[in-house]
Design a protein around this motif. Structure first.
Motif, short mmCIF file in Angstrom:
data_model
loop_
_atom_site.label_atom_id
_atom_site.label_comp_id
_atom_site.label_asym_id
_atom_site.label_seq_id
_atom_site.Cartn_x
_atom_site.Cartn_y
_atom_site.Cartn_z
N LEU A 179 11.54 -3.38 -2.76
CA LEU A 179 10.40 -4.25 -2.52
C LEU A 179 9.15 -3.47 -2.15
N SER A 180 8.01 -3.94 -2.61
CA SER A 180 6.71 -3.46 -2.14
C SER A 180 6.38 -4.20 -0.85
N GLY A 181 5.30 -3.79 -0.20
CA GLY A 181 4.87 -4.47 1.00
C GLY A 181 4.36 -5.88 0.71
N PHE A 182 4.49 -6.75 1.69
CA PHE A 182 3.92 -8.09 1.62
C PHE A 182 2.61 -8.03 2.40
N LYS A 183 1.52 -7.86 1.69
CA LYS A 183 0.22 -7.54 2.29
C LYS A 183 -0.12 -8.46 3.46
N ASP B 61 2.99 1.27 -5.55
CA ASP B 61 2.40 1.62 -6.85
C ASP B 61 1.09 2.39 -6.67
N GLY B 62 0.91 2.91 -5.45
CA GLY B 62 -0.33 3.62 -5.14
C GLY B 62 -1.20 2.85 -4.17
N GLY B 63 -0.79 1.62 -3.87
CA GLY B 63 -1.52 0.81 -2.90
C GLY B 63 -0.85 0.85 -1.54
N ASP B 64 -0.84 -0.29 -0.84
CA ASP B 64 -0.24 -0.36 0.48
C ASP B 64 1.21 0.12 0.45
N GLY B 65 1.59 0.86 1.48
CA GLY B 65 2.97 1.30 1.62
C GLY B 65 3.30 2.61 0.92
N LEU B 66 2.31 3.29 0.39
CA LEU B 66 2.56 4.54 -0.35
C LEU B 66 3.23 5.58 0.54
N LEU B 67 2.65 5.84 1.72
CA LEU B 67 3.22 6.87 2.60
C LEU B 67 4.63 6.49 3.03
N GLU B 68 4.82 5.22 3.32
CA GLU B 68 6.13 4.74 3.75
C GLU B 68 7.18 4.95 2.66
N ALA B 69 6.81 4.64 1.43
CA ALA B 69 7.74 4.79 0.31
C ALA B 69 8.10 6.26 0.09
N VAL B 70 7.13 7.15 0.11
CA VAL B 70 7.38 8.57 -0.12
C VAL B 70 8.19 9.16 1.03
N ALA B 71 7.81 8.83 2.28
CA ALA B 71 8.51 9.38 3.44
C ALA B 71 9.97 8.93 3.49
N GLY B 72 10.28 7.80 2.86
CA GLY B 72 11.65 7.31 2.85
C GLY B 72 12.56 8.10 1.93
N ARG B 73 11.99 8.86 1.00
CA ARG B 73 12.81 9.59 0.02
C ARG B 73 12.56 11.10 0.02
N ILE B 74 11.44 11.54 0.58
CA ILE B 74 11.08 12.96 0.57
C ILE B 74 10.80 13.41 2.00
N ALA C 85 -5.42 2.97 1.13
CA ALA C 85 -5.32 1.71 1.86
C ALA C 85 -5.23 1.91 3.36
N LYS C 86 -4.78 3.10 3.80
CA LYS C 86 -4.72 3.40 5.22
C LYS C 86 -6.03 3.97 5.75
N ILE C 87 -6.96 4.23 4.84
CA ILE C 87 -8.23 4.85 5.22
C ILE C 87 -9.39 3.87 5.07
N ALA D 278 2.77 3.26 -10.26
CA ALA D 278 4.16 2.83 -10.12
C ALA D 278 5.11 3.76 -10.87
N GLU D 279 4.81 4.04 -12.13
CA GLU D 279 5.69 4.88 -12.93
C GLU D 279 5.81 6.29 -12.36
N THR D 280 4.68 6.83 -11.92
CA THR D 280 4.68 8.19 -11.36
C THR D 280 5.52 8.26 -10.09
N LEU D 281 5.35 7.28 -9.21
CA LEU D 281 6.09 7.28 -7.96
C LEU D 281 7.57 7.02 -8.17
N LEU D 282 7.90 6.11 -9.07
CA LEU D 282 9.31 5.83 -9.33
C LEU D 282 10.01 7.08 -9.85
N ASP D 283 9.32 7.84 -10.67
CA ASP D 283 9.89 9.10 -11.17
C ASP D 283 10.02 10.11 -10.03
N MET D 284 8.99 10.22 -9.20
CA MET D 284 8.99 11.17 -8.09
C MET D 284 10.12 10.86 -7.10
#
Length: 383
Positions: A11-15, A47-60, A97-99, A275-281
Motif C-alpha cells: 500500500l501507498s500512504g493514505f494522504k 511512486d516518488g510522492g508521500d512515503g518515499l523515504l519510508e518505503a526505501v528505508a523499509g527495504r534498504i 513531499a517532506k520538504i 513507481a517503476e523505478t522504485l519497485l525495481d530498486m
C-alpha cells in the motif's frame, strides 16, 4: 486453504491520514481477523510522492540525514533525506513531499502562487556535500507550482528580472523572469547524477499539464490556474532560450508542480517513472513471484492513478505474473467505479464505505481500513 495463502500487502500512504507503513499495518490486522495463519508480507510503497523515504528505508539499510531548510511557505523547517552506499558510491534519496509538501500547509493557507521549492535545492546541495554521487528526487505531493524555480535558486542559479536581480519565490514571480544565469550554479553537478522520481507522466503545459490537472488540489482558485499556466509557459520559454532545453512537453515534467521540469533544466536530471523505478530498486518483482495474492492501494483511486501511480504499476506486474490482485482505497473518485476494472483488480474495497462520512473516514482511517481489509479477505475464498 486461506490460512496457507501468501499475501503481499503493498500500500501507498493514505494522504493526510496514514503513512504507507501505517496503512499496511492496519490492513494486516483486518486480514488476520479472517485469515489468522496467512503469510503476509508488508511492503510499503511509493511512486516518488508521500512515503518515499519510508518505503526505501523499509527495504534498504540507509542512514537518515537531518538538516533545516525552507518549507513550502518559506518558513524554516526540519527536514531529512536518506543516504546509503551502492556499488561503493553514495546514493541519496530525497522526498520533496517532506520538504515542500502540500500536507505541510494548512488547507486554508495553501497558495501555489506563493509556495516555493527552495528547500529541495538546499537538500540537494547538502547531499552533494556528503559526497552523494547519485541523487534520486521524488517530486510528488508538493504544495508548489513554481516549475522548480526556488530549487534552482537555492543551487545558485540566477533567475533574473529586467533589472538583473533575483526574482522572488513562488509561481507568482515567474512572469517577471527576464533571463537565466547559470554561471554561479553549484559546480559539483558535473560529477553527480540526478534522477527525478516522477509520480505522474503529465507534461509541464497544456490540458494535461500541471496547472490544469493539479493546481486546484494545492489551493489554486479557478482564476489563478490560467495565471499559473501562463507563468509556467513563460518559464519554459526562457529555459529553452537561455538553457537550451525544451521542458514544455517532456513526460513527467509537470510532476511536483513542474519540479520535474526544473530538475531536468537546471540540474541535468533524467526524469524516470517513479513507481517503476522504485519497485525495481526495492525488489518488488521477486516479492510478487513469491506471493499468491497482491493487495494494492492508496488514499484515493482516481484518473491520476492510471498516470503511473504505484497501485497501477504493482497491479500490472502482478497480473503479468499471473497473481490475483485486490485493492484497498480510501476513496474512489465519485462516478468512476470503473477505474478498479481498468486496474484489472479481482476485487476491491473502499475504506470510506466503512465510515459514516468522509470526515470520519479520514480521522478514523486506521479503524476503517481494518474493517475494509477484513471485508476484503472474505472475497479471497469466494474468488
Amino acid at each position: 486453504m486461506c490460512d496457507e495463502m501468501k499475501i503481499l500487502l503493498a500500500l501507498s500512504g493514505f494522504k493526510s491520514s496514514l503513512g504507507s507503513l501505517q496503512a499496511c499495518e492496519a490492513a494486516e490486522i483486518g486480514l488476520r481477523q479472517q485469515m489468522p495463519g496467512a503469510q503476509i508480507i508488508l511492503f510499503p510503497v511509493s511512486d516518488g510522492g508521500d512515503g518515499l523515504l519510508e518505503a526505501v528505508a523499509g527495504r534498504i539499510k540507509a542512514r537518515r540525514v537531518e538538516l533545516t531548510a525552507s518549507g513550502p511557505m518559506e518558513l524554516t523547517t526540519p527536514v531529512e533525506y536518506l543516504l546509503f552506499e551502492r556499488q561503493k558510491k553514495k546514493v541519496a534519496i530525497i522526498e520533496s513531499a517532506k520538504i515542500c509538501g502540500v500536507s505541510l500547509v494548512a488547507q486554508a493557507r495553501r497558495n501555489p502562487m506563493l509556495a516555493t521549492s527552495h528547500g529541495v535545492g538546499t537538500v540537494i546541495r547538502h547531499a552533494m556535500g556528503r559526497r552523494a554521487k547519485t541523487i534520486y528526487v521524488g517530486v510528488g505531493g508538493t504544495a508548489t507550482q513554481d516549475g522548480g524555480a526556488g530549487m534552482a535558486q537555492a543551487l545558485g542559479v540566477g533567475l533574473l528580472d529586467g533589472m538583473g536581480k533575483q526574482i522572488g519565490f513562488g509561481c507568482g514571480w515567474l512572469g517577471a523572469l527576464a533571463s537565466i544565469d547559470l554561471k554561479k550554479r553549484d559546480p559539483r553537478f558535473k560529477k553527480v547524477e540526478i534522477f527525478v522520481l516522477a509520480d505522474v507522466v503529465n507534461p509541464l503545459l497544456g490540458p494535461q499539464g500541471t496547472a490544469r490537472v493539479y493546481a486546484s488540489q494545492k489551493g489554486a482558485l479557478p482564476d489563478q490556474i490560467a495565471s499559473i499556466e501562463a507563468n509556467l509557459e513563460h518559464l519554459a520559454h526562457i529555459i529553452k532560450r537561455d538553457v537550451g532545453i525544451d521542458a514544455a512537453k517532456m513526460p513527467g515534467a509537470g510532476a511536483g508542480g513542474g519540479l520535474g521540469a526544473g530538475l531536468a533544466a537546471f540540474c541535468n536530471a533524467k526524469i524516470l517513472p517513479g513507481a517503476e523505478t522504485l519497485l525495481d530498486m526495492l525488489g518488488a518483482k521477486q516479492l510478487i513471484e513469491r506471493s499468491d495474492i497482491v493487495i494494492v492501494g492508496e488514499g484515493r483511486l482516481d484518473r491520476q492513478t492510471l498516470y503511473g501511480k504505484a497501485p497501477y504499476a504493482l497491479a500490472k506486474h502482478a497480473r503479468t505474473a499471473g497473481k490475483k490482485v485486490y485493492g484497498l482505497f480510501g476513496q474512489i473518485e465519485p462516478g468512476h467505479a470503473r477505474l478498479a476494472g481498468q486496474l484489472g483488480l479481482d476485487g476491491h474495497r473502499e475504506v470510506a464505505a466503512f465510515a459514516p462520512n468522509l470526515e470520519a473516514a479520514m480521522t478514523q482511517a486506521s479503524a476503517c481500513l481494518i474493517r475494509a481489509a477484513s471485508a476484503l479477505a472474505t472475497d479471497f475464498s469466494s474468488g
